[in-house]
Design an enzyme around this catalytic site. Sequence first.
Site, PDB file in Angstrom:
ATOM      1  N   LYS A  70     106.381  -3.714  52.546  1.00  0.00           N
ATOM      2  CA  LYS A  70     105.732  -2.769  51.626  1.00  0.00           C
ATOM      3  C   LYS A  70     105.953  -3.116  50.144  1.00  0.00           C
ATOM      4  O   LYS A  70     105.037  -2.955  49.333  1.00  0.00           O
ATOM      5  CB  LYS A  70     106.227  -1.352  51.903  1.00  0.00           C
ATOM      6  CG  LYS A  70     105.685  -0.757  53.199  1.00  0.00           C
ATOM      7  CD  LYS A  70     106.249   0.637  53.411  1.00  0.00           C
ATOM      8  CE  LYS A  70     105.291   1.472  54.246  1.00  0.00           C
ATOM      9  NZ  LYS A  70     105.653   2.892  54.261  1.00  0.00           N
ATOM     10  N   ASP A 107     101.472   7.326  51.363  1.00  0.00           N
ATOM     11  CA  ASP A 107     102.535   8.061  52.063  1.00  0.00           C
ATOM     12  C   ASP A 107     102.774   9.441  51.434  1.00  0.00           C
ATOM     13  O   ASP A 107     102.944  10.436  52.149  1.00  0.00           O
ATOM     14  CB  ASP A 107     103.842   7.265  52.077  1.00  0.00           C
ATOM     15  CG  ASP A 107     103.821   6.135  53.095  1.00  0.00           C
ATOM     16  OD1 ASP A 107     103.070   6.236  54.080  1.00  0.00           O
ATOM     17  OD2 ASP A 107     104.565   5.149  52.901  1.00  0.00           O
TER      18      ASP A 107
END
Length: 277
Positions: A70, A107
């Site tokens: 990520k 997210d």
Amino acid sequence: MTDNQIPLAGVIGHPIGHTKSPKLHGHWLKTYGLPGHYVPMDVAPEDLESVLRTLPKAGYVGANVTVPHKEAALQIADHVSDRAAKIGAANTLVFQPDGSIQADNTDGYGFMENLLAGAPDWNPQDGPAVVFGAGGAARAVLQALVEAGVPEIMLTNRTRARADQLREEFGPRITVVDWVKAGNVIENAELVVNTTSLGMQGQPELRVPLDGLQPGSVVTDLVYVPLKTRLLQAAEEAGCTTVDGLGMLLHQAVPGFERWFGKRPEVTDELRATVLG
Ligand code: ATR
């Protein structure tokens, strides 16, 4: 991608066996009868950049990135959204027709959508939140809570220095509370969030004293295996509104699917059942 090619997307991780994303996107492609494929890709860290540069040429319109890629994906991307920059990590990539890579992080968005869906009476501006944990997941939660206007966030983490660092980055609405005193601040919270891995299957339980939980507070756990963690069980017994973590996984996938396949998908009970099954 040319006009008559089937759009491809996928999730890149290392390892990748545990991911639920193919089931999730596969369910939506099938439900809406859309052409497209979504595939899991196990890519070692040293190959990430070359894979990301190759995928657009191979008909890929984008990808999700997961552990451990990520942060690296954010560095590789040509354009980065404000929220991804703030979180310091990417989870959703869109490949432009010229092959350039746009990075986003959904997210925090997924966290907030899940919370608003599961606790529709909760208003971010109503009062303080308590957040357990100061890792990557906490960064996404803080981005969302700060953006939503939560007036005070009490952040507590076993390693205090990591929480202090997040206060530096996310600003003065954050107050760092010692991990051993976490139980004391719970009673003032409108919202309690666990972002640590504690309570996850195979991990130790979250052992913070929970007797201060107030009826009417909202309690959510990012852990979703099991769905009902000790925290959520205690919260339910205390009369709190509880929101499990599975919905965050489902909601964070919505913006990517919409960008890649051209349809804004819905998070339904049927989808939950498919992903759990
Ligand atoms: P993620 O990206 O999922 O947030 P992470 O960055 O490794 O993963 O963060 C894990 C979080 O769980 C951290 O807040 C970690 O606390 P530390 O910063 O002190 O490591 C917390 N955590 C994991 N195991 C823990 C344990 N046994 N006791 C307390 N906190 C724990």
